[in-house]
Every structure is written in structure tokens, then in C-alpha cells.
Design a protein around this motif. Structure first.
Motif, PDB file in Angstrom:
ATOM      1  N   TYR A  96     -30.150 -42.855 130.955  1.00  0.00           N
ATOM      2  CA  TYR A  96     -30.346 -44.267 131.286  1.00  0.00           C
ATOM      3  C   TYR A  96     -29.904 -44.491 132.727  1.00  0.00           C
ATOM      4  CZ  TYR A  96     -29.633 -49.327 131.344  1.00  0.00           C
ATOM      5  OH  TYR A  96     -29.680 -50.659 131.666  1.00  0.00           O
ATOM      6  N   ALA A  97     -30.687 -45.263 133.472  1.00  0.00           N
ATOM      7  CA  ALA A  97     -30.354 -45.550 134.867  1.00  0.00           C
ATOM      8  C   ALA A  97     -30.482 -47.040 135.136  1.00  0.00           C
ATOM      9  CB  ALA A  97     -31.269 -44.774 135.809  1.00  0.00           C
ATOM     10  N   GLN A  98     -29.540 -47.578 135.899  1.00  0.00           N
ATOM     11  CA  GLN A  98     -29.608 -48.945 136.402  1.00  0.00           C
ATOM     12  C   GLN A  98     -29.363 -48.866 137.906  1.00  0.00           C
ATOM     13  OE1 GLN A  98     -26.924 -51.695 134.517  1.00  0.00           O
ATOM     14  NE2 GLN A  98     -27.545 -53.415 135.788  1.00  0.00           N
ATOM     15  N   LEU A  99     -30.470 -48.872 138.663  1.00  0.00           N
ATOM     16  CA  LEU A  99     -30.412 -48.684 140.108  1.00  0.00           C
ATOM     17  C   LEU A  99     -31.140 -49.835 140.796  1.00  0.00           C
ATOM     18  CD1 LEU A  99     -31.375 -44.888 140.167  1.00  0.00           C
ATOM     19  CD2 LEU A  99     -29.100 -45.815 140.616  1.00  0.00           C
ATOM     20  N   PRO A 100     -30.441 -50.616 141.634  1.00  0.00           N
ATOM     21  CA  PRO A 100     -31.113 -51.693 142.358  1.00  0.00           C
ATOM     22  C   PRO A 100     -31.945 -51.146 143.500  1.00  0.00           C
ATOM     23  CG  PRO A 100     -28.831 -51.553 143.030  1.00  0.00           C
ATOM     24  CD  PRO A 100     -29.003 -50.558 141.919  1.00  0.00           C
TER      25      PRO A 100
ATOM     26  N   THR B  45     -33.204 -29.959 140.235  1.00  0.00           N
ATOM     27  CA  THR B  45     -32.777 -31.216 140.843  1.00  0.00           C
ATOM     28  C   THR B  45     -33.693 -32.356 140.420  1.00  0.00           C
ATOM     29  OG1 THR B  45     -31.872 -30.052 142.767  1.00  0.00           O
ATOM     30  CG2 THR B  45     -32.304 -32.406 143.019  1.00  0.00           C
ATOM     31  N   THR B  46     -33.078 -33.484 140.042  1.00  0.00           N
ATOM     32  CA  THR B  46     -33.804 -34.685 139.650  1.00  0.00           C
ATOM     33  C   THR B  46     -33.378 -35.833 140.549  1.00  0.00           C
ATOM     34  OG1 THR B  46     -33.964 -33.995 137.339  1.00  0.00           O
ATOM     35  CG2 THR B  46     -34.212 -36.341 137.796  1.00  0.00           C
ATOM     36  N   ASP B  47     -34.339 -36.492 141.215  1.00  0.00           N
ATOM     37  CA  ASP B  47     -34.070 -37.653 142.063  1.00  0.00           C
ATOM     38  C   ASP B  47     -34.532 -38.917 141.367  1.00  0.00           C
ATOM     39  OD1 ASP B  47     -33.023 -36.283 144.408  1.00  0.00           O
ATOM     40  OD2 ASP B  47     -35.055 -35.534 144.707  1.00  0.00           O
ATOM     41  N   LEU B  48     -33.691 -39.945 141.395  1.00  0.00           N
ATOM     42  CA  LEU B  48     -33.999 -41.231 140.778  1.00  0.00           C
ATOM     43  C   LEU B  48     -33.809 -42.323 141.823  1.00  0.00           C
ATOM     44  CD1 LEU B  48     -31.985 -40.707 137.464  1.00  0.00           C
ATOM     45  CD2 LEU B  48     -34.464 -40.581 137.714  1.00  0.00           C
ATOM     46  N   ASP B  49     -34.875 -43.033 142.160  1.00  0.00           N
ATOM     47  CA  ASP B  49     -34.822 -44.078 143.180  1.00  0.00           C
ATOM     48  C   ASP B  49     -34.942 -45.460 142.551  1.00  0.00           C
ATOM     49  OD1 ASP B  49     -34.638 -42.212 145.285  1.00  0.00           O
ATOM     50  OD2 ASP B  49     -36.809 -41.942 145.284  1.00  0.00           O
ATOM     51  N   GLY B  50     -34.170 -46.424 143.123  1.00  0.00           N
ATOM     52  CA  GLY B  50     -34.281 -47.803 142.680  1.00  0.00           C
ATOM     53  C   GLY B  50     -35.442 -48.504 143.361  1.00  0.00           C
TER      54      GLY B  50
ATOM     55  N   GLU C 118     -36.865 -39.929 131.492  1.00  0.00           N
ATOM     56  CA  GLU C 118     -36.953 -38.507 131.161  1.00  0.00           C
ATOM     57  C   GLU C 118     -37.720 -37.814 132.269  1.00  0.00           C
ATOM     58  OE1 GLU C 118     -38.827 -35.463 127.802  1.00  0.00           O
ATOM     59  OE2 GLU C 118     -38.421 -37.556 127.281  1.00  0.00           O
ATOM     60  N   VAL C 119     -37.080 -36.860 132.927  1.00  0.00           N
ATOM     61  CA  VAL C 119     -37.693 -36.162 134.052  1.00  0.00           C
ATOM     62  C   VAL C 119     -37.521 -34.665 133.842  1.00  0.00           C
ATOM     63  CG1 VAL C 119     -37.731 -35.846 136.547  1.00  0.00           C
ATOM     64  CG2 VAL C 119     -37.124 -38.081 135.593  1.00  0.00           C
ATOM     65  N   THR C 120     -38.626 -33.921 133.888  1.00  0.00           N
ATOM     66  CA  THR C 120     -38.582 -32.473 133.747  1.00  0.00           C
ATOM     67  C   THR C 120     -38.643 -31.812 135.114  1.00  0.00           C
ATOM     68  OG1 THR C 120     -39.631 -32.547 131.563  1.00  0.00           O
ATOM     69  CG2 THR C 120     -39.724 -30.455 132.739  1.00  0.00           C
ATOM     70  N   ALA C 121     -37.747 -30.849 135.342  1.00  0.00           N
ATOM     71  CA  ALA C 121     -37.666 -30.174 136.636  1.00  0.00           C
ATOM     72  C   ALA C 121     -37.779 -28.667 136.450  1.00  0.00           C
ATOM     73  CB  ALA C 121     -36.350 -30.514 137.339  1.00  0.00           C
TER      74      ALA C 121
ATOM     75  N   PRO D  28     -30.701 -36.025 124.455  1.00  0.00           N
ATOM     76  CA  PRO D  28     -29.987 -34.884 125.026  1.00  0.00           C
ATOM     77  C   PRO D  28     -30.723 -34.274 126.208  1.00  0.00           C
ATOM     78  CG  PRO D  28     -31.129 -34.250 123.028  1.00  0.00           C
ATOM     79  CD  PRO D  28     -31.280 -35.740 123.137  1.00  0.00           C
ATOM     80  N   VAL D  29     -29.988 -33.509 126.997  1.00  0.00           N
ATOM     81  CA  VAL D  29     -30.595 -32.691 128.048  1.00  0.00           C
ATOM     82  C   VAL D  29     -31.256 -31.486 127.368  1.00  0.00           C
ATOM     83  CG1 VAL D  29     -30.158 -31.274 130.079  1.00  0.00           C
ATOM     84  CG2 VAL D  29     -28.887 -33.415 129.743  1.00  0.00           C
ATOM     85  N   VAL D  30     -32.521 -31.237 127.681  1.00  0.00           N
ATOM     86  CA  VAL D  30     -33.272 -30.155 127.050  1.00  0.00           C
ATOM     87  C   VAL D  30     -33.474 -29.021 128.061  1.00  0.00           C
ATOM     88  CG1 VAL D  30     -35.438 -29.488 125.940  1.00  0.00           C
ATOM     89  CG2 VAL D  30     -34.462 -31.753 125.508  1.00  0.00           C
TER      90      VAL D  30
END
Length: 207
Positions: free
Chosen positions: A113-117, A140-145, A152-155, A197-199
């Protein structure tokens, strides 16, 4: 820093695990694995490790691990301090399997879960290596607001590394880190709850 013994280890039939989107497009027939694979112990060390037991599940095909970090969360903004902005957790797994095989990681599917402004960005990375073998693999997983809600992001790895040949054991080390910037904005990332979970997709080959 907290240190604890891995207390919950589960081997489940493949159908018993809730399956998210396929980890890759390779056919199931390509999944080579030993007949016997066991996770016989492990440990946790790091600022992001949970205070309770960690849950590791391996499906019946021996090609998929699920890792739950019940309290792995980073946050920034009002009321936070430097120790909240970046956290890590190193998981060490002791594996036993039939002779004549090597094991490697293929992909990771980070779920949380992410809460990014707007203007905030988060990054989570997992680095895998095997004790006694050279090199490591980093996902590496990047999450931008702006972003709010489940993700869910697969890398894929920057390089594939294998455990050593010539034995029936492997020690897999997994160092997971998450951070958010800038630290002045109110933001949060949580990964690995029991329902998400992390898979980790693992691969086997003959020596």
C-alpha cells in the motif's frame, strides 16, 4: 535493530496459494525443480523487520516463495524522524534440496500500500545473494506520486545469480529496503501484509 528466528515455515500445494497475475510469460512446462525442497530455518535482521513471526510459503512446484513482512512500513512528514524515512530487513533462508541442482531468483512481485502526494517518490529494492557464491541480483521498484491505494509491481533482476554446485544446501540472503523522498511531505509505503505478500519466483537448473 531486531533479531529473531524464523518461526513459521509452510509448504503448500500450488493450488492453495492465491495466484496474482503471472510472474512472466514462460510456459509452466519450463519449471524444472528437485523432487524435494525444504526451508529448514532462517533469521531476520534490520530496522524494518516485524516484531512478530515472519511467514514464508513455498508452493508445491517449488518455484514460488511468498514472504510476509507484517509491519514493514516507511513514512515521512510531520512527526517522523530519520529512522522512519528508510528501512531495511535482511532475511536469511536455509534451504535443503536434492543433489545436482542450483537455485536462482527470476522475478519479484512487490505488493503493498502506498500513500504518496504529488512530488513525492518512493523506492523499494530487494538484493539477493547466496552464501559462498559470487555476485548478487537486485530488483528495484519505483513508486511516484500522486498515488494512494494498493499496488503490485513485478521487477526483473539486473543480473541472474546462482547458488553453488556440489551440495544439497543453499543459504539465500534477501535484503529488502524501502525509502521515500522528499522527507518533508506526509507519505507512507507499507509492504508484505498477510493478504499481499512479496512473491519471489525461483528457478532451478542441473549442475
Amino acid at each position: 535493530m531486531r533479531f529473531q528466528t524464523l518461526t513459521t515455515l509452510t509448504l503448500l500445494p500450488a493450488a492453495a496459494l492465491a495466484a496474482p497475475a503471472p510472474l512472466d510469460a514462460e510456459p509452466a512446462a519450463a519449471a524444472l525443480a528437485p523432487n524435494n525442497v525444504h526451508i529448514v530455518g532462517g533469521s531476520l535482521l534490520g530496522s524494518g523487520c516485524p516484531s512478530g513471526p515472519v511467514d514464508i510459503r513455498c508452493d508445491g512446484s517449488k518455484t514460488r516463495l511468498e514472504i510476509v513482512f507484517p509491519e514493514f512500513s516507511v513514512k515521512t512528514g510531520s512527526g517522523t524522524q530519520a529512522s522512519d524515512w528508510r528501512k531495511n530487513c535482511k532475511l536469511t533462508l536455509n534451504m535443503e534440496f536434492d543433489a545436482g541442482f542450483q537455485v536462482s531468483t527470476r522475478t519479484t512481485s512487490l505488493r503493498g500500500y502506498a500513500q504518496l502526494p504529488s512530488g513525492a517518490s518512493g523506492q523499494c529494492s530487494s538484493t539477493f545473494d547466496f552464501t559462498g557464491a559470487s555476485g548478487s541480483s537486485t530488483y528495484t521498484t519505483d513508486l511516484d506520486g500522486p498515488r494512494q491505494g494498493s499496488f503490485e509491481v513485478t521487477a526483473s533482476a539486473n543480473a541472474q545469480r546462482w547458488s553453488s554446485c556440489g551440495g544439497t544446501t543453499a543459504i539465500m540472503n534477501v535484503n529488502t529496503q524501502c525509502s521515500i523522498s522528499p522527507t518533508s511531505q506526509n507519505a507512507q509505503i507499507t509492504i508484505g501484509h498477510s493478504s499481499r505478500p512479496v512473491v519471489v519466483a525461483i528457478e532451478w537448473r542441473r549442475c
